[in-house]
Design a protein around this motif. Structure first.
Motif, short mmCIF file in Angstrom:
data_model
loop_
_atom_site.label_atom_id
_atom_site.label_comp_id
_atom_site.label_asym_id
_atom_site.label_seq_id
_atom_site.Cartn_x
_atom_site.Cartn_y
_atom_site.Cartn_z
N ALA A 52 -5.33 -1.38 -2.19
CA ALA A 52 -5.44 -2.63 -0.75
C ALA A 52 -3.48 -1.99 -1.39
CB ALA A 52 -4.08 -3.70 -1.52
N ALA A 53 -2.51 -0.95 -2.15
CA ALA A 53 -1.56 -0.34 -2.18
C ALA A 53 -1.15 0.90 -1.31
CB ALA A 53 -1.21 -0.22 -3.07
N GLU A 54 -2.84 1.40 -1.16
CA GLU A 54 -3.19 2.73 -0.16
C GLU A 54 -3.23 2.35 1.31
OE1 GLU A 54 -4.99 6.02 -3.01
OE2 GLU A 54 -5.74 4.59 -2.17
N THR A 55 -3.94 1.81 1.28
CA THR A 55 -3.33 1.02 3.20
C THR A 55 -2.77 0.28 3.60
OG1 THR A 55 -4.92 0.02 2.79
CG2 THR A 55 -5.99 1.60 2.68
N GLY A 56 -1.53 -0.37 2.78
CA GLY A 56 -0.64 -1.37 3.33
C GLY A 56 -1.33 -2.84 3.72
N ASP A 57 -2.89 -2.70 3.08
CA ASP A 57 -3.13 -4.07 2.86
C ASP A 57 -2.34 -5.20 2.40
OD1 ASP A 57 -5.03 -6.22 3.02
OD2 ASP A 57 -6.64 -5.06 2.06
N LEU A 58 -2.01 -6.35 3.11
CA LEU A 58 -0.61 -7.51 2.67
C LEU A 58 -2.07 -8.71 2.08
CD1 LEU A 58 1.93 -8.53 1.47
CD2 LEU A 58 2.18 -9.60 3.95
N GLN A 59 -2.44 -8.74 2.91
CA GLN A 59 -3.41 -9.99 1.94
C GLN A 59 -4.35 -9.61 0.46
OE1 GLN A 59 -3.53 -13.18 3.46
NE2 GLN A 59 -4.95 -13.24 1.19
N LEU A 61 -1.92 3.40 -13.15
CA LEU A 61 -1.68 4.99 -11.76
C LEU A 61 -1.29 6.24 -11.83
CD1 LEU A 61 -2.49 2.34 -8.50
CD2 LEU A 61 -3.97 4.21 -9.71
N ILE A 62 -0.96 6.63 -11.44
CA ILE A 62 0.53 7.83 -11.56
C ILE A 62 0.31 8.37 -9.97
CG2 ILE A 62 0.65 10.36 -12.51
CD1 ILE A 62 -0.48 9.98 -15.10
N ARG A 121 4.57 5.07 2.17
CA ARG A 121 4.42 6.14 2.16
C ARG A 121 4.09 6.85 2.06
NH1 ARG A 121 9.06 8.45 -1.42
NH2 ARG A 121 7.92 6.55 -2.87
N ILE A 122 3.49 6.39 0.91
CA ILE A 122 1.55 7.14 0.55
C ILE A 122 0.85 7.86 1.58
CG2 ILE A 122 -0.67 7.47 -0.65
CD1 ILE A 122 0.80 5.41 -2.37
N ALA A 123 0.61 6.63 2.55
CA ALA A 123 -0.55 6.62 3.82
C ALA A 123 0.23 8.18 5.15
CB ALA A 123 -0.83 5.66 4.77
N ALA A 124 1.23 8.14 4.96
CA ALA A 124 2.12 8.66 5.68
C ALA A 124 2.64 10.35 5.11
CB ALA A 124 3.64 7.88 6.02
N GLU A 125 2.29 10.42 3.74
CA GLU A 125 2.95 11.42 3.37
C GLU A 125 2.02 12.51 2.62
OE1 GLU A 125 7.15 11.88 1.42
OE2 GLU A 125 7.57 9.57 2.44
N ARG A 138 -9.94 -1.48 -14.69
CA ARG A 138 -10.56 -0.69 -13.85
C ARG A 138 -10.42 -0.99 -12.18
NH1 ARG A 138 -14.25 1.18 -16.51
NH2 ARG A 138 -12.86 2.31 -17.68
N HIS A 139 -11.32 -2.34 -12.49
CA HIS A 139 -11.82 -4.02 -11.14
C HIS A 139 -10.02 -3.72 -10.35
CE1 HIS A 139 -13.33 -6.30 -8.60
NE2 HIS A 139 -12.08 -7.27 -8.70
N ALA A 140 -9.22 -4.33 -11.30
CA ALA A 140 -8.11 -5.27 -10.72
C ALA A 140 -7.64 -3.52 -10.22
CB ALA A 140 -7.88 -5.55 -11.73
N LEU A 141 -7.34 -2.36 -11.24
CA LEU A 141 -6.76 -1.39 -10.56
C LEU A 141 -7.38 -0.73 -8.93
CD1 LEU A 141 -4.41 0.22 -11.73
CD2 LEU A 141 -5.75 1.89 -12.29
N GLU A 142 -8.26 -0.85 -8.60
CA GLU A 142 -9.09 -0.16 -8.16
C GLU A 142 -9.19 -1.49 -6.92
OE1 GLU A 142 -12.66 0.24 -9.10
OE2 GLU A 142 -12.91 1.95 -10.30
N ALA A 143 -9.05 -1.75 -7.55
CA ALA A 143 -8.59 -3.19 -5.84
C ALA A 143 -7.04 -3.23 -5.31
CB ALA A 143 -8.65 -4.47 -5.96
N PHE A 144 -5.63 -2.96 -6.69
CA PHE A 144 -4.82 -2.85 -6.23
C PHE A 144 -5.01 -1.42 -5.39
CE2 PHE A 144 -0.86 -0.73 -7.75
CZ PHE A 144 0.03 -1.60 -7.35
#
Length: 314
Positions: A200-207, A270-271, A250-254, A191-197
């Motif tokens: 980062a995915a939702e914000t486009g945080d590459l680092q 994640l779904i 796309r998630i942040a934009a749509e 869950r910790h790894a999933l939340e971090a992932f």
């Protein structure tokens, strides 16, 4: 709230009235979730597991219950035989499958996560490891290591003698041990790894993605040739992170797209929903706190069990 489904429920299973058939139906129903779990772990496909349960009923309905000493063991034996037959057919289908083949994800009930060994055995990572076994090896491993079935009963189920089954079990254990995650990962760690992932995915945080991805992470996408998906494995933190920032950006934009956490195959996952409908299921493999595997299932034929919880049992 998700509805809860009972695996294998189908009107094709006769629910006859009276005497002997009532007894057969009662026994068959009592062990339904166990048999589904056995078939699913052998096949990695809920649809095929349900078909196996229907085939099992056809054979069980003709059995003289007076000759059956242990109904649970007998039903597991029939289920195993039918699953083995289907597993060989499934292997031929996979040879012509478009892109990587991934197991069919299940939205599982909370008690699956509480049974650590069961959750580990049905995780996407473990099911992919089981894919590397030969059919009989897989059946023996599942029955012995997950369900603790005696060697003598396994021998009857797979058509081998007990001595041969012991050798197959040892070989399968060694094979799996060399390929499975380095240790059983807790739901909290996942869950910790999933939340971090997810952040980062939702914000486009590459680092942020690079920080949570292992250097040798592997991304697999399953579209089955029906929907767009990556058709070859993507390997390496940099490549996977760039793929994710482009695809999930796309998630942040749509507004119609959203990521939501869920319990999939006993672990947090994640779904991705598009206009409220399940579009993609993303499961993780975690080793030493880092994501080493990302499994993205998009094939709509494999997403039918993501709206209702499925009960699994040992």
């Amino acid at each position: 709230m998700s509805e809860r489904s009972e695996p294998g429920m189908n009107t094709a299973e006769p629910l006859a009235r009276g005497g002997r058939m009532d007894s057969a139906t009662e026994a068959f129903t009592a062990h339904r979730n166990l048999r589904f779990t056995v078939a699913y772990e052998m096949l990695g496909s809920a649809a095929d597991a349900e078909d196996v349960l229907q085939e099992t009923w056809l054979r069980w309905a003709g059995v003289d219950l007076g000759t059956v000493r242990d109904q649970r063991a007998y039903l597991v034996r029939i289920t195993t035989r039918q699953a083995l037959t289907r597993l060989r057919t499934l292997g031929r289908r996979k040879e012509s499958y478009v892109g990587p083949w991934l197991p069919e994800p299940l939205l599982t009930t909370p008690d699956v996560a509480e049974d650590v060994e069961l959750a580990d055995s049905v995780s996407m990572a473990m099911l992919l490891v089981l894919e590397t076994l030969m059919p009989t090896e897989r059946a023996v491993f599942v029955l012995r290591e997950v369900f603790d079935v005696p060697y003598e009963e396994i021998a009857e189920a797979v058509g081998k003698n007990p001595a041969a089954v012991r050798q197959i079990a040892r070989r399968a254990r060694e094979h799996v041990a060399a390929r499975r995650p380095r240790g059983v990962v807790s739901a909290a760690e996942t869950r910790h790894a999933l939340e971090a992932f997810q952040r980062a995915a939702e914000t486009g945080d590459l680092q942020g993605l690079l920080d949570i991805l292992a250097p040798d992470v592997v991304f697999l996408g399953d579209g089955g040739g029906v929907v767009q998906a990556v058709r070859i494995p993507v390997v390496g933190a940099g490549r996977v992170a760039r793929l994710l920032t482009i695809g999930l950006g796309r998630i942040a934009a749509e507004a119609a797209l959203r990521l939501e956490p869920a319990q999939v195959n006993g672990y947090p996952a994640l779904i991705l929903r598009l206009d409220g409908e399940v579009d993609t299921v993303v499961a993780l493999r975690i080793d030493d706190g880092l994501i080493t595997g990302l499994y993205s299932v998009r094939n709509p034929e494999k997403l039918s069990h993501m709206e209702r919880e499925t009960a699994l049992r040992r």
